[in-house]
Design a protein around this motif. Structure first.
Motif, mmCIF file in Angstrom:
data_model
loop_
_atom_site.group_PDB
_atom_site.id
_atom_site.type_symbol
_atom_site.label_atom_id
_atom_site.label_comp_id
_atom_site.label_asym_id
_atom_site.label_seq_id
_atom_site.Cartn_x
_atom_site.Cartn_y
_atom_site.Cartn_z
ATOM 1 N N VAL A 19 0.814 -1.217 0.000
ATOM 2 C CA VAL A 19 0.000 0.000 0.000
ATOM 3 C C VAL A 19 0.849 1.269 0.000
ATOM 4 N N GLY A 20 1.916 1.232 -0.806
ATOM 5 C CA GLY A 20 2.753 2.402 -0.964
ATOM 6 C C GLY A 20 3.717 2.651 0.170
ATOM 7 N N ASN A 21 3.754 1.766 1.171
ATOM 8 C CA ASN A 21 4.642 1.934 2.325
ATOM 9 C C ASN A 21 5.854 1.021 2.158
ATOM 10 N N ALA A 22 6.969 1.609 1.746
ATOM 11 C CA ALA A 22 8.176 0.820 1.481
ATOM 12 C C ALA A 22 8.773 0.252 2.757
ATOM 13 N N ASN A 23 8.395 0.786 3.916
ATOM 14 C CA ASN A 23 8.977 0.363 5.196
ATOM 15 C C ASN A 23 8.049 -0.529 6.014
ATOM 16 N N TYR A 24 6.955 -0.990 5.403
ATOM 17 C CA TYR A 24 5.990 -1.784 6.154
ATOM 18 C C TYR A 24 6.617 -3.107 6.594
ATOM 19 N N ARG A 25 6.328 -3.482 7.829
ATOM 20 C CA ARG A 25 6.780 -4.761 8.372
ATOM 21 C C ARG A 25 5.574 -5.491 8.958
ATOM 22 N N LEU A 26 5.435 -6.758 8.612
ATOM 23 C CA LEU A 26 4.289 -7.550 9.056
ATOM 24 C C LEU A 26 4.549 -8.146 10.436
ATOM 25 N N TRP A 27 3.560 -8.010 11.329
ATOM 26 C CA TRP A 27 3.640 -8.659 12.639
ATOM 27 C C TRP A 27 2.369 -9.462 12.868
ATOM 28 N N THR A 28 2.546 -10.728 13.232
ATOM 29 C CA THR A 28 1.406 -11.616 13.462
ATOM 30 C C THR A 28 1.487 -12.303 14.823
ATOM 31 N N TYR A 29 2.399 -11.874 15.697
ATOM 32 C CA TYR A 29 2.605 -12.587 16.952
ATOM 33 C C TYR A 29 1.517 -12.249 17.978
ATOM 34 N N TYR A 30 1.487 -13.069 19.028
ATOM 35 C CA TYR A 30 0.614 -12.842 20.180
ATOM 36 C C TYR A 30 1.466 -12.353 21.350
ATOM 37 N N TYR A 31 0.842 -11.612 22.251
ATOM 38 C CA TYR A 31 1.549 -11.145 23.442
ATOM 39 C C TYR A 31 0.646 -11.334 24.661
ATOM 40 N N TYR A 32 1.276 -11.415 25.825
ATOM 41 C CA TYR A 32 0.522 -11.610 27.066
ATOM 42 C C TYR A 32 -0.041 -10.286 27.559
ATOM 43 N N THR A 33 -1.259 -10.337 27.993
ATOM 44 C CA THR A 33 -1.903 -9.129 28.528
ATOM 45 C C THR A 33 -2.012 -9.165 30.049
ATOM 46 N N LYS A 34 -1.600 -10.286 30.650
ATOM 47 C CA LYS A 34 -1.562 -10.377 32.107
ATOM 48 C C LYS A 34 -0.188 -10.856 32.544
ATOM 49 N N ALA A 35 0.252 -10.336 33.658
ATOM 50 C CA ALA A 35 1.599 -10.645 34.121
ATOM 51 C C ALA A 35 1.794 -12.123 34.398
ATOM 52 N N ASN A 36 0.721 -12.833 34.758
ATOM 53 C CA ASN A 36 0.866 -14.262 35.065
ATOM 54 C C ASN A 36 0.813 -15.149 33.828
ATOM 55 N N GLY A 37 0.719 -14.526 32.661
ATOM 56 C CA GLY A 37 0.758 -15.291 31.411
ATOM 57 C C GLY A 37 -0.477 -16.122 31.148
ATOM 58 N N THR A 38 -1.632 -15.639 31.583
ATOM 59 C CA THR A 38 -2.872 -16.407 31.400
ATOM 60 C C THR A 38 -3.747 -15.899 30.267
#
Length: 618
Positions: A378-397
């Motif tokens: 889409v015209g953005n030469a610097n675009y980088r794809l991210w598909t990872y998941y991250y934890y939203t709670k400190a206990n990793g649940t």
């Protein structure tokens, strides 16, 4: 046959345009018009021919408008992608594939064949000069062969209707009771139509007529037809004469194509798809494009408009409809290493599934979009794809995807995605579909050559594999074999060619048909549960939102630095995206004739694998 932004300023100008295949033409069907008004003048007869093109040109992935396989999505029927469908479940019934037609409609295969037959009859009866007449009829015969080949692949022999039947009344009903021709007779008719077309088609058209079927395209298509006829689906006794015919057809196609500006595109990147049109002498700007379906970059009232491929393929969270083509972990791992060897067997590169993207076949980077990859869109030469998941709670649940609508496999297809299409124009992609690429003609010749014993280094099987791998950018190695084993026997060579087809034509709709014609669907896929890859950012035991990590700066601009980032920050886990193992039925080698078709034409006989007496192998 595309992209010509022509304004109808004067009638005389439009008459000039009528002689071309431009998609600004009003491709209405003229088969019901007065033949004397249409077929005595090439400028008006071509309108009806253009209608035939519009009715029959395949869309992306080789899909046709009347294709049950196309509706399911050919990529979803193999290890390339995943969807829940009755083919892979093994629950196909005789009602599933209705391509043979279950109603009387201009949009069915036989409705399209009727329009073709009417055109041929009327052109023959007209007073157009013989040279023009022959070229018109040659193009129509190509499309008739195309339609019958689509049918015979699915069912075996089908009714051969070679002239327009009466349209209404009791006579029409009686005439429509056409029995199935044998599979052999059906292939013979396809070959006969293509042979006649080849005899009269030019090697190239003028630049304004780019996109019409050429002599070389018809020869290449004949090679595809005969390769299928020689393959185990239709040739269980391995009649070598069929392989010889397939070899001869592809060899003739290569000779014609190479003499007229066609060949392998010099590099395998997105420009192989976005380079379109013809030079002033009619030679293609893209030598790879043997047979194309052209698209306009915006919708207009005439002919083929924009395609939906880009909008449907890019990730949905950047404003598309999509992400519909999501590669599996199975296909990601299939790609060779940079030296052409399979992952885990390379003498030069160690393969680690945790850093799967390191040192792969250059085609990998043009086909697979993965977490952290640089992907200009889409015209953005610097675009980088991210598909990872991250934890939203400190206990990793609890985890959350970085995507608003996450890929089910963790990957996206990036093949043929034009990086210059703006976000506002995503719905209006004009990228052409290449139904036949020159690479296919080479691999068709290689396969048939191997089957007739041309196995030595310096013969077509080796030569064509090397040419394609060299173009791809695979390293030659000290023996200049580009990762290929020396001294392969016939079985090893066929396996190598089938593997090369899997990689070279990934996400082009070829894999299902290749496995089908070689009777490999069950052996390759049954029992498999397709997988995706879940990538999760490591939990540090805090309640921070890890999606805010400065990913672009931390990951660097090379695959090596991204790999280090993966090892330090991510866990990578293959997960099943299928909920059941694939279970293809042997009966699906030839689909059943639907009940409605049998009732409409009582002369039809069901295939013997579906309770009838018709043998599709005869």
């Amino acid at each position: 046959m595309k992209k010509l932004q022509i304004k109808y300023i004067a009638i005389i100008l439009s008459l000039i345009i009528f002689a071309s295949c431009s998609k600004v033409l009003d491709k209405q069907s003229l088969v019901n018009s007065n033949a004397d008004q249409v077929y005595n003048d090439s400028a008006t007869a071509v309108l009806s021919l253009n209608y035939i093109y519009t009715q029959n040109l395949p869309s992306w992935f080789g899909n046709g408008s009347v294709s049950a396989i196309g509706s399911a999505g050919p990529c979803n029927l193999t290890e390339e992608c995943r969807s829940d469908n009755i083919y892979v479940k093994g629950t196909v019934t005789q009602e599933t594939v209705g391509d043979i037609g279950t109603s009387n409609s201009a949009g069915t295969n036989y409705g399209k064949i009727r329009a073709i037959n009417q055109f041929i009859q009327d052109v023959n009866a007209g007073t157009i000069n013989s040279g023009t007449k022959n070229r018109f009829i040659a193009q129509a015969l190509f499309w008739r062969a195309f339609r019958y080949f689509e049918l015979v692949k699915l069912y075996g022999g089908v009714p051969l209707v070679l002239k327009p039947l009466p349209a209404v009344g009791s006579a029409a009903k009686a005439a429509a009771m056409v029995p199935r021709s044998s599979t052999t007779a059906t292939f013979q008719q396809i070959v006969a139509d293509l042979d006649t077309a080849i005899n009269y088609l030019p090697p190239n058209w003028s630049a304004v007529d780019y996109g019409r079927i050429t002599k070389g395209a018809a020869q290449a298509y004949l090679g595809r037809v005969l390769l299928t006829w020689a393959s185990p689906q239709f040739n269980p006794n391995n009649d070598v004469n069929r392989w010889q015919a397939a070899y001869d057809a592809s060899t003739a196609a290569i000779a014609t194509l190479s003499a007229n500006g066609y060949g392998l595109y010099p590099k395998e990147d997105v420009t192989m798809w976005t380079t379109e049109g013809a030079n002033s002498d009619g030679t293609p700007k893209n030598p790879e494009a043997v047979m194309v379906t052209e698209y306009n970059p915006a919708t207009d009232a005439n002919g083929m408009a924009n395609n939906n491929y880009t909008n449907a393929t890019l990730p949905k969270y950047i404003g598309t409809s999509g992400g519909s083509t999501q590669p599996t972990w199975d296909e990601v791992q299939a790609f060779p290493m940079a030296d052409g060897y399979a992952p885990g067997s390379s003498p030069n590169y160690t393969y680690n599934p945790q850093t799967f993207f390191l040192n792969r076949d250059p085609r990998f980077y043009q086909t697979i979009a993965y977490n952290g990859c640089s992907w200009p869109v889409v015209g953005n030469a610097n675009y980088r794809l991210w598909t990872y998941y991250y934890y939203t709670k400190a206990n990793g649940t609890a985890t959350k995807s970085t995507e608003t609508s996450a890929s089910s496999t963790g990957f996206y297809c990036r093949k043929a995605i034009d990086p210059n299409i703006s976000a506002s124009n995503l719905m209006y992609s004009g990228t052409d579909w290449m139904e036949i690429r020159y690479a296919e003609v080479l691999l068709n010749q290689a396969e048939s050559a191997a089957e007739i014993g041309h196995l030595g280094i310096g013969q077509e099987a080796y030569n064509n594999l090397i040419a394609i791998r060299k173009r791809a950018g695979i390293l030659p190695g000290t023996n200049s074999m580009y990762g290929l084993q020396t001294g392969m026997d016939q079985t090893q060579m066929i396996n190598a060619i089938m593997f090369e087809r899997q990689i070279e034509f990934a996400y082009e709709g070829r894999r299902y048909w290749d496995l089908r014609r070689r009777n490999l669907l069950e052996g390759t896929l049954n029992g498999k549960m397709r997988q995706g890859l879940t990538i999760v950012l490591n939990n540090t035991g805090t309640a921070s939102d890890y999606a805010l990590l400065t990913r672009d700066a931390s990951s660097g601009n090379t695959n090596a630095s991204l790999a280090a980032y993966y090892l330090a920050n991510f866990s990578v886990t293959p997960v099943n995206v299928d909920t059941y193992p694939i279970d293809y039925q042997t009966a699906d080698h030839f689909f059943g004739i639907p009940t409605a078709a049998l009732q409409n034409n009582t002369a039809l006989i069901q295939n013997n694998t579906w309770g009838g007496s018709f043998d599709p192998l005869q």
